[in-house]
Scaffold this motif. Structure first.
Motif, short mmCIF file in Angstrom:
data_model
loop_
_atom_site.label_atom_id
_atom_site.label_comp_id
_atom_site.label_asym_id
_atom_site.label_seq_id
_atom_site.Cartn_x
_atom_site.Cartn_y
_atom_site.Cartn_z
N PRO A 77 43.47 -14.49 -60.00
CA PRO A 77 43.34 -15.66 -59.11
C PRO A 77 42.10 -16.50 -59.35
N GLN A 78 40.99 -15.87 -59.77
CA GLN A 78 39.77 -16.65 -59.98
C GLN A 78 39.89 -17.63 -61.14
N GLY A 79 40.96 -17.50 -61.94
CA GLY A 79 41.19 -18.45 -63.03
C GLY A 79 41.86 -19.72 -62.56
N PHE A 80 42.32 -19.75 -61.31
CA PHE A 80 43.07 -20.90 -60.81
C PHE A 80 42.46 -21.51 -59.55
N ILE A 81 41.57 -20.77 -58.87
CA ILE A 81 40.94 -21.28 -57.65
C ILE A 81 39.82 -22.23 -58.01
N ASP A 82 39.75 -23.36 -57.32
CA ASP A 82 38.68 -24.33 -57.56
C ASP A 82 38.05 -24.69 -56.21
N VAL A 223 40.41 -6.88 -56.39
CA VAL A 223 40.86 -7.20 -57.75
C VAL A 223 39.78 -6.91 -58.78
N ASP A 224 38.56 -7.38 -58.51
CA ASP A 224 37.49 -7.20 -59.49
C ASP A 224 36.22 -6.58 -58.91
N GLY A 225 36.25 -6.19 -57.63
CA GLY A 225 35.11 -5.51 -57.04
C GLY A 225 33.96 -6.41 -56.65
N VAL A 226 34.10 -7.73 -56.79
CA VAL A 226 33.01 -8.65 -56.45
C VAL A 226 32.74 -8.60 -54.95
N LYS A 227 31.48 -8.43 -54.58
CA LYS A 227 31.08 -8.42 -53.18
C LYS A 227 30.89 -9.85 -52.71
N PHE A 228 31.56 -10.21 -51.61
CA PHE A 228 31.48 -11.56 -51.09
C PHE A 228 30.39 -11.72 -50.03
N GLY A 229 30.33 -10.78 -49.10
CA GLY A 229 29.40 -10.93 -48.01
C GLY A 229 29.62 -9.89 -46.93
N VAL A 247 41.47 6.46 -40.64
CA VAL A 247 41.90 5.16 -41.14
C VAL A 247 40.91 4.69 -42.20
N VAL A 248 41.34 3.70 -42.97
CA VAL A 248 40.46 3.07 -43.96
C VAL A 248 40.61 1.57 -43.81
N MET A 249 39.52 0.84 -44.04
CA MET A 249 39.55 -0.61 -43.90
C MET A 249 39.80 -1.27 -45.24
N THR A 250 40.63 -2.31 -45.27
CA THR A 250 40.86 -3.10 -46.48
C THR A 250 40.67 -4.57 -46.15
N PHE A 251 40.17 -5.31 -47.13
CA PHE A 251 39.93 -6.74 -46.98
C PHE A 251 40.93 -7.48 -47.85
N LEU A 252 41.74 -8.35 -47.21
CA LEU A 252 42.82 -9.04 -47.91
C LEU A 252 42.58 -10.53 -48.03
N GLN A 253 41.36 -10.95 -47.87
CA GLN A 253 40.93 -12.33 -48.12
C GLN A 253 41.81 -13.38 -47.44
N ALA A 503 52.07 -8.73 -50.53
CA ALA A 503 51.81 -10.12 -50.15
C ALA A 503 50.32 -10.47 -50.19
N SER A 504 49.45 -9.48 -50.36
CA SER A 504 48.01 -9.72 -50.42
C SER A 504 47.65 -10.35 -51.76
N PRO A 505 46.46 -10.97 -51.89
CA PRO A 505 46.05 -11.52 -53.19
C PRO A 505 46.11 -10.48 -54.31
N PHE A 506 45.64 -9.27 -54.03
CA PHE A 506 45.70 -8.21 -55.04
C PHE A 506 47.15 -7.84 -55.33
N GLY A 507 47.97 -7.76 -54.27
CA GLY A 507 49.37 -7.41 -54.45
C GLY A 507 50.10 -8.42 -55.30
N LYS A 508 49.82 -9.70 -55.12
CA LYS A 508 50.47 -10.74 -55.91
C LYS A 508 50.11 -10.64 -57.38
N VAL A 509 48.82 -10.39 -57.66
CA VAL A 509 48.39 -10.22 -59.06
C VAL A 509 49.08 -9.01 -59.67
N MET A 510 49.10 -7.92 -58.92
CA MET A 510 49.69 -6.68 -59.41
C MET A 510 51.19 -6.84 -59.66
N GLU A 511 51.89 -7.45 -58.73
CA GLU A 511 53.35 -7.61 -58.87
C GLU A 511 53.70 -8.50 -60.06
N SER A 512 52.93 -9.58 -60.24
CA SER A 512 53.17 -10.47 -61.37
C SER A 512 52.95 -9.74 -62.69
#
Length: 551
Positions: A77-82, A223-229, A247-253, A503-512
């Protein structure tokens, strides 16, 4: 009572002295979504990410042209987001007019004129407090926004109604002063606003900063482990810590979810981890005390040093004599840290126990897992490798005793960055078969899913023309790297529905990626899965034969 969804509720915790907790209102099975928020109540980017990451949805766009082209070629996704900077402050950036509009209506209008140049870039906690003060002043006193604000002000620690600020001050005087300065800056920068009713804006700013910094969770890309904040949410942060979380927490942007790790009963308290629970008890307790200001009394900690995380491969008495001089020198160097690594008080510990504890303290510092470590992810490869070899060569550490797993994780990353994918593959494969299943038994655990995804990417690289010799050697041993690659993809794809979702950003990359790879293999999915099944025993044999001391 505060209720986030019909699936959970916030009521007094069953843990003595813990205040409130999050409880299940229904049964959950492993992988079920226990609680979900579309965007955290507070979500702030690190200063370094404000230029390339959307301040609303946290989608990142690669700014470097070469890296952007590589990401786009891989379907990342980072190749297409501007992202484009706000015309007002030139600081916050957004990936679309929709995100910019949503951010403006909710919060950015309160900070836009405050954070603009020539004012220096402000840290996350100050920006968060500025926005929250503006939202509090504008909120309808009878509405949910105002209620959430008061919940953050009055119910969360250390600045809530059962205020522990004085205890905080006694434990962490310097941090107390630093937090107060950040709170004063936020209050002053936004004009020392007046508030409706009895709310004091200066006190509110203090409560916002202290409560957020003491309860915030990290926001990072799977997707790439980059820490946002950092993020904070009244519902998510109501969940108390346990070293044996359910439970475990996940961040789906930008969505945040709590997913069940095991079956949860109706009425059961929800627990999440605040620190790395694979660490020994002394390290966990020290980290929780210093970062969150409480002594953990979870079921695992009450067992003392009897858990798997505290077991060595051999007794400290078995430490080879060649390590005595080194260990004695390290004992002097890390004298203050020894209590965290000993299974008994320092004055009652044996010489052998002190020596091993000193070596462990040194290893934790080099790995960056020690609280006051200055090396954190900055230790060079040679230092990391030598520390790993010290642990394994001594015979005292097993592969699953920290910080050995952390060394393997970081060396995997370093080898990739240094252009050594085969070395990364070897250490990643060792971890895949002999470390991860023991540290994270759930196959859908996010750490395990992401590590498998990374190993798949390396296997794919080794299938390229630059590594034909390595490919041939593995083929001769019964390991077809193309089958390994697709097998690892199968595993990630199969686990995604129970963790991130397709349906998550990671899921979309993985499915594609998954669909493209399967289509290009020229075999049906069933045939590919059968080949994977046939290849895996040889792959596991190869993994177990890898000697990390000779890597």
């Amino acid at each position: 009572m505060a209720t986030a969804t019909g699936s959970v509720k916030v009521v007094p915790s069953g843990i003595p002295g813990a205040g409130r907790g999050l409880f299940a209102c229904q049964k959950f099975m492993p992988g079920d979504v226990v609680a979900s928020v579309d965007r955290p109540f507070v979500a702030e980017l690190e200063t370094e990410r404000m230029e390339d990451t959307c301040a609303w949805c946290f989608q990142r766009g690669e700014k470097d042209p070469e890296n952007r082209a590589k990401a786009a070629m891989m379907g990342m996704p980072q190749g297409f987001i501007d992202t484009k900077a706000c015309a007002g402050c030139h600081r916050a950036a957004y990936c679309s007019k929709t995100c910019q509009s949503r951010a403006w209506k909710r919060e950015h209008k309160y900070e836009c004129g405050v954070i603009a140049p020539p004012r220096p870039e402000l840290p996350e906690s100050v920006r968060a407090a500025i926005k929250l003060l503006g939202r509090l002043k504008a909120a309808d006193p009878s509405g949910p926004e105002h209620k959430n604000m008061l919940d953050l002000l009055l119910q969360f620690r250390p600045a809530g109604t059962d205020s522990r600020l004085e205890a905080f001050k006694e434990i962490e005087k310097q941090k107390f002063d630093d937090f107060n300065m950040l709170a004063w800056a936020a209050w002053s920068y936004c004009g020392k606003p007046g508030m409706l009713g009895s709310v004091d804006s200066r006190a509110a700013s203090t409560a916002f900063v202290f409560n957020i910094l003491c309860n915030a969770f990290t926001l990072a890309s799977p997707v790439d482990g980059v820490k946002f904040g950092i993020g904070f949410d009244n519902t998510i942060c109501a969940a108390n810590h346990s070293c044996d979380p359910n439970v475990v927490m996940t961040f789906l942007q930008p969505k945040v979810e709590l997913r069940a790790l095991r079956p949860i009963k109706n009425g059961e308290e929800i627990f999440v981890k605040y620190v790395d629970v694979t660490n020994p008890i002394g390290v966990r307790q020290a980290e929780l005390k210093q970062r969150h200001f409480f002594d953990c009394q979870c079921s695992k900690c009450l067992k003392g040093t009897g858990a798997a995380e505290d077991r060595f491969a051999e007794s400290p008495d078995s430490l080879p004599g060649r390590y005595f001089t080194v260990a004695d020198a390290l004992a002097k160097k890390h004298e203050a840290k020894l209590p965290h690594f000993l299974g008994s008080p320092v004055d009652t510990a044996t010489t052998a126990q002190k020596r091993v504890a000193a070596m462990e303290a040194e290893a934790f510092v080099i790995s960056g897992m020690a609280l006051d470590s200055e090396d954190t992810l900055e230790s060079d490869e040679e230092k990391m490798r030598n520390a790993l070899k010290m642990c394994l060569d001594s015979g005292i550490w097993s592969l699953t005793r920290q910080p050995v797993p952390e060394f393997c994780r970081q060396l995997f990353r370093m080898y990739l960055e240094n252009g050594s994918p085969y070395r990364a593959f070897r250490i990643g494969l060792k971890s895949y078969f002999e470390i991860q299943p023991k540290l994270t038994p759930q196959t859908f655990d996010p750490d395990r899913v992401i590590n498998t995804w990374g190993l798949a990417a390396v296997a794919n690289v080794l299938c390229g023309p630059a590594f034909t010799e390595i490919y041939g050697e593995l083929q001769a041993s019964g390991v077809d790297l193309r089958v390994v690659f697709i097998g690892l993809l199968f595993e990630v794809y199969d686990q995604l529905p129970r963790m991130y979702g397709l349906a998550s950003p990671f899921g979309k990359v993985m499915e594609s990626t998954f669909k493209q790879v399967v289509a290009g293999m020229g075999l049906s999915e069933a045939e590919l899965r059968e080949r994977v099944k046939q290849t895996w025993p040889s792959l596991e044999t190869a993994a177990r034969s890898i000697d990390l001391l000779k890597d």
